[in-house]
Design an enzyme around this catalytic site. Structure first.
Site, mmCIF file in Angstrom:
data_model
loop_
_atom_site.group_PDB
_atom_site.id
_atom_site.type_symbol
_atom_site.label_atom_id
_atom_site.label_comp_id
_atom_site.label_asym_id
_atom_site.label_seq_id
_atom_site.Cartn_x
_atom_site.Cartn_y
_atom_site.Cartn_z
ATOM 1 N N LYS A 188 0.836 -1.216 0.000
ATOM 2 C CA LYS A 188 0.000 0.000 0.000
ATOM 3 C C LYS A 188 0.871 1.266 0.000
ATOM 4 O O LYS A 188 0.653 2.179 -0.788
ATOM 5 C CB LYS A 188 -0.925 0.020 1.236
ATOM 6 C CG LYS A 188 -1.809 -1.212 1.357
ATOM 7 C CD LYS A 188 -2.710 -1.152 2.569
ATOM 8 C CE LYS A 188 -1.988 -1.211 3.916
ATOM 9 N NZ LYS A 188 -1.281 -2.481 4.178
ATOM 10 N N ARG A 246 -9.619 0.898 8.876
ATOM 11 C CA ARG A 246 -9.195 -0.451 9.256
ATOM 12 C C ARG A 246 -10.277 -1.188 10.043
ATOM 13 O O ARG A 246 -10.077 -2.346 10.414
ATOM 14 C CB ARG A 246 -7.959 -0.350 10.140
ATOM 15 C CG ARG A 246 -6.657 -0.584 9.421
ATOM 16 C CD ARG A 246 -5.563 -0.358 10.431
ATOM 17 N NE ARG A 246 -4.400 -1.160 10.198
ATOM 18 C CZ ARG A 246 -3.335 -0.728 9.543
ATOM 19 N NH1 ARG A 246 -3.309 0.463 9.011
ATOM 20 N NH2 ARG A 246 -2.284 -1.510 9.422
ATOM 21 N N ARG A 279 11.869 -5.619 4.484
ATOM 22 C CA ARG A 279 11.616 -4.178 4.329
ATOM 23 C C ARG A 279 12.623 -3.347 5.128
ATOM 24 O O ARG A 279 12.949 -3.661 6.261
ATOM 25 C CB ARG A 279 10.201 -3.830 4.803
ATOM 26 C CG ARG A 279 9.971 -2.322 4.822
ATOM 27 C CD ARG A 279 8.533 -1.933 4.894
ATOM 28 N NE ARG A 279 7.869 -2.460 6.073
ATOM 29 C CZ ARG A 279 6.557 -2.342 6.282
ATOM 30 N NH1 ARG A 279 5.796 -1.746 5.392
ATOM 31 N NH2 ARG A 279 6.020 -2.856 7.371
ATOM 32 N N ARG A 317 11.486 -1.528 10.707
ATOM 33 C CA ARG A 317 10.410 -1.132 11.614
ATOM 34 C C ARG A 317 10.301 -2.128 12.761
ATOM 35 O O ARG A 317 10.388 -3.341 12.535
ATOM 36 C CB ARG A 317 9.073 -1.087 10.841
ATOM 37 C CG ARG A 317 8.789 0.286 10.264
ATOM 38 C CD ARG A 317 7.601 0.336 9.354
ATOM 39 N NE ARG A 317 6.396 -0.342 9.812
ATOM 40 C CZ ARG A 317 5.242 -0.313 9.144
ATOM 41 N NH1 ARG A 317 5.149 0.366 8.007
ATOM 42 N NH2 ARG A 317 4.189 -0.961 9.587
ATOM 43 N N ARG A 360 -0.111 -8.858 13.606
ATOM 44 C CA ARG A 360 -0.754 -7.893 12.701
ATOM 45 C C ARG A 360 -1.653 -8.610 11.699
ATOM 46 O O ARG A 360 -2.712 -8.101 11.322
ATOM 47 C CB ARG A 360 0.324 -7.084 11.954
ATOM 48 C CG ARG A 360 1.020 -6.073 12.859
ATOM 49 C CD ARG A 360 2.333 -5.603 12.295
ATOM 50 N NE ARG A 360 2.202 -4.890 11.043
ATOM 51 C CZ ARG A 360 3.208 -4.686 10.197
ATOM 52 N NH1 ARG A 360 4.405 -5.158 10.459
ATOM 53 N NH2 ARG A 360 3.008 -4.013 9.095
HETATM 54 P P1 AP5 Z 1 4.869 -1.596 1.794
HETATM 55 O O1 AP5 Z 1 4.525 -0.781 0.607
HETATM 56 O O2 AP5 Z 1 5.610 -0.955 2.913
HETATM 57 O O3 AP5 Z 1 3.562 -2.385 2.319
HETATM 58 P P2 AP5 Z 1 2.309 -1.861 3.131
HETATM 59 O O4 AP5 Z 1 1.104 -2.553 2.593
HETATM 60 O O5 AP5 Z 1 2.280 -0.360 3.166
HETATM 61 O O6 AP5 Z 1 2.674 -2.469 4.542
HETATM 62 P P3 AP5 Z 1 2.578 -1.875 6.002
HETATM 63 O O7 AP5 Z 1 3.309 -2.861 6.882
HETATM 64 O O8 AP5 Z 1 3.064 -0.454 6.087
HETATM 65 O O9 AP5 Z 1 1.063 -1.908 6.251
HETATM 66 P P4 AP5 Z 1 0.340 -1.935 7.575
HETATM 67 O O10 AP5 Z 1 -1.026 -1.641 7.136
HETATM 68 O O11 AP5 Z 1 0.514 -3.151 8.392
HETATM 69 O O12 AP5 Z 1 1.110 -0.810 8.454
HETATM 70 P P5 AP5 Z 1 0.738 0.673 8.853
HETATM 71 O O13 AP5 Z 1 1.977 1.465 8.799
HETATM 72 O O14 AP5 Z 1 -0.465 1.155 8.125
HETATM 73 O O15 AP5 Z 1 5.725 -2.858 1.260
HETATM 74 C C1 AP5 Z 1 6.248 -3.809 2.163
HETATM 75 C C2 AP5 Z 1 7.614 -4.311 1.626
HETATM 76 O O16 AP5 Z 1 7.413 -4.969 0.366
HETATM 77 C C3 AP5 Z 1 8.628 -3.176 1.334
HETATM 78 O O17 AP5 Z 1 9.905 -3.648 1.636
HETATM 79 C C4 AP5 Z 1 8.514 -2.947 -0.186
HETATM 80 O O18 AP5 Z 1 9.713 -2.473 -0.755
HETATM 81 C C5 AP5 Z 1 8.170 -4.357 -0.670
HETATM 82 N N1 AP5 Z 1 7.303 -4.343 -1.848
HETATM 83 C C6 AP5 Z 1 6.223 -3.570 -2.080
HETATM 84 N N2 AP5 Z 1 5.661 -3.883 -3.274
HETATM 85 C C7 AP5 Z 1 6.414 -4.884 -3.786
HETATM 86 C C8 AP5 Z 1 6.336 -5.656 -4.990
HETATM 87 N N3 AP5 Z 1 5.380 -5.440 -5.907
HETATM 88 N N4 AP5 Z 1 7.256 -6.631 -5.195
HETATM 89 C C9 AP5 Z 1 8.244 -6.846 -4.275
HETATM 90 N N5 AP5 Z 1 8.371 -6.165 -3.118
HETATM 91 C C10 AP5 Z 1 7.459 -5.197 -2.885
HETATM 92 O O19 AP5 Z 1 0.266 0.487 10.384
HETATM 93 C C11 AP5 Z 1 1.191 0.170 11.405
HETATM 94 C C12 AP5 Z 1 0.448 0.117 12.732
HETATM 95 O O20 AP5 Z 1 -0.113 1.411 13.044
HETATM 96 C C13 AP5 Z 1 -0.749 -0.842 12.799
HETATM 97 O O21 AP5 Z 1 -0.355 -2.171 13.090
HETATM 98 C C14 AP5 Z 1 -1.586 -0.217 13.917
HETATM 99 O O22 AP5 Z 1 -1.051 -0.498 15.183
HETATM 100 C C15 AP5 Z 1 -1.400 1.284 13.662
HETATM 101 N N6 AP5 Z 1 -2.412 1.822 12.748
HETATM 102 C C16 AP5 Z 1 -2.180 2.323 11.487
HETATM 103 N N7 AP5 Z 1 -3.331 2.713 10.931
HETATM 104 C C17 AP5 Z 1 -4.321 2.447 11.833
HETATM 105 C C18 AP5 Z 1 -5.725 2.594 11.799
HETATM 106 N N8 AP5 Z 1 -6.365 3.087 10.713
HETATM 107 N N9 AP5 Z 1 -6.429 2.205 12.895
HETATM 108 C C19 AP5 Z 1 -5.808 1.713 13.990
HETATM 109 N N10 AP5 Z 1 -4.480 1.519 14.070
HETATM 110 C C20 AP5 Z 1 -3.725 1.890 12.996
#
Ligand code: AP5
Length: 215
Positions: free
Chosen positions: A13, A88, A127, A160, A171
């Site tokens: 994402k 979410r 990552r 991270r 997660r």
């Molecule tokens: P990346 O693009 O970083 O993936 P992502 O889907 O953004 O993954 P996240 O881990 O950031 O998502 P998340 O939803 O768990 O975390 P968030 O920060 O929102 O890609 C991942 C890896 O793959 C990278 O190394 C990239 O280079 C590689 N990659 C990407 N595309 C590729 C491809 N096509 N081929 C090969 N490699 C590829 O949330 C973190 C925490 O914050 C949550 O757990 C929660 O505690 C809190 N939080 C955040 N939002 C909320 C909410 N709305 N409500 C409540 N708590 C929340």
């Protein structure tokens, strides 16, 4: 265009939201990034969020909804935005609908990045992130030009804390229980589009462009 990028942890994402920003100037609204900044700054929100994030749990709806409501009112979101990591929960989705409707707006597309479980685990374990400009890398799939260093600002890349294996598992459980039900919520509203999230970031981006009718 108001877009939600949806998908499990590690689906890509953030990577794709940054591409939409680079190609169309559409701002990325990442609740994860906003919360990580609050943790880094040691704000009251950050102190509350830190233990939850580090154990793979969600931050309470009320806190996150307030953050997004403030962020979407900023001028850069006027012509559209890409939500990454929000909503979410069903409560967050309902609150988003209400806040957009009060602004005379609505979500145009919900793009669900579909990636097999074993692939997201591999993506998260490799990552690396830039703590300064939030660039996203992968040790083998999207490596920086110089190992361990951000291409654009030269800062040392970090892993991270929530990418540790046991937290990734937690997660995923949280995603299945609280977040995946949103697929039905948006399918019911005719907004959900599945996008194959496998292949290179360029290939995924081309599919996203096609889903948005930009090709
Ligand atoms: P990346 O693009 O970083 O993936 P992502 O889907 O953004 O993954 P996240 O881990 O950031 O998502 P998340 O939803 O768990 O975390 P968030 O920060 O929102 O890609 C991942 C890896 O793959 C990278 O190394 C990239 O280079 C590689 N990659 C990407 N595309 C590729 C491809 N096509 N081929 C090969 N490699 C590829 O949330 C973190 C925490 O914050 C949550 O757990 C929660 O505690 C809190 N939080 C955040 N939002 C909320 C909410 N709305 N409500 C409540 N708590 C929340």
């Amino acid at each position: 265009m108001d877009i939600i990028l949806f998908g499990p942890p590690g689906a890509g994402k953030g990577t794709q939201a940054q591409r939409l920003l680079a190609s169309h100037g559409t701002p990325q609204v990442s609740t994860g990034d906003i919360l990580r900044q609050a943790v880094k700054d040691g704000t009251p929100l950050g102190l509350q969020a830190k233990p939850l994030m580090e154990s793979g749990k969600l931050v309470p709806d009320g806190l996150v909804i307030g953050l997004v409501a403030e962020r979407l009112k900023r001028p850069d979101c006027k012509a559209g935005f890409v939500l990454d990591g929000f909503p979410r929960t069903v409560a967050q989705a309902e609150a988003l609908e209400a806040m957009l409707s009060s602004l005379g707006r609505h979500i145009d597309h919900v793009l669900s990045l579909e990636v097999p479980l074993e692939m997201v685990v591999e993506r998260l374990s490799g990552r690396r992130c830039c703590p300064k400009d939030l660039g996203i890398y992968h040790v083998t799939e999207a490596p920086p030009k110089t190992a361990g260093v951000c291409d654009s600002c030269g800062s040392p890349l970090v892993q991270r804390p929530d990418d540790r294996e046991e937290v990734v598992r937690a997660r995923q459980v949280t995603y299945r229980k609280d977040t995946e039900p949103l697929k039905a919520y948006y399918a019911h509203r005719g907004l959900l589009r599945a996008v194959d999230g496998t292949g290179t970031p360029d290939q995924v981006f081309a599919r996203i462009q096609a889903a948005l009718g930009r090709q």
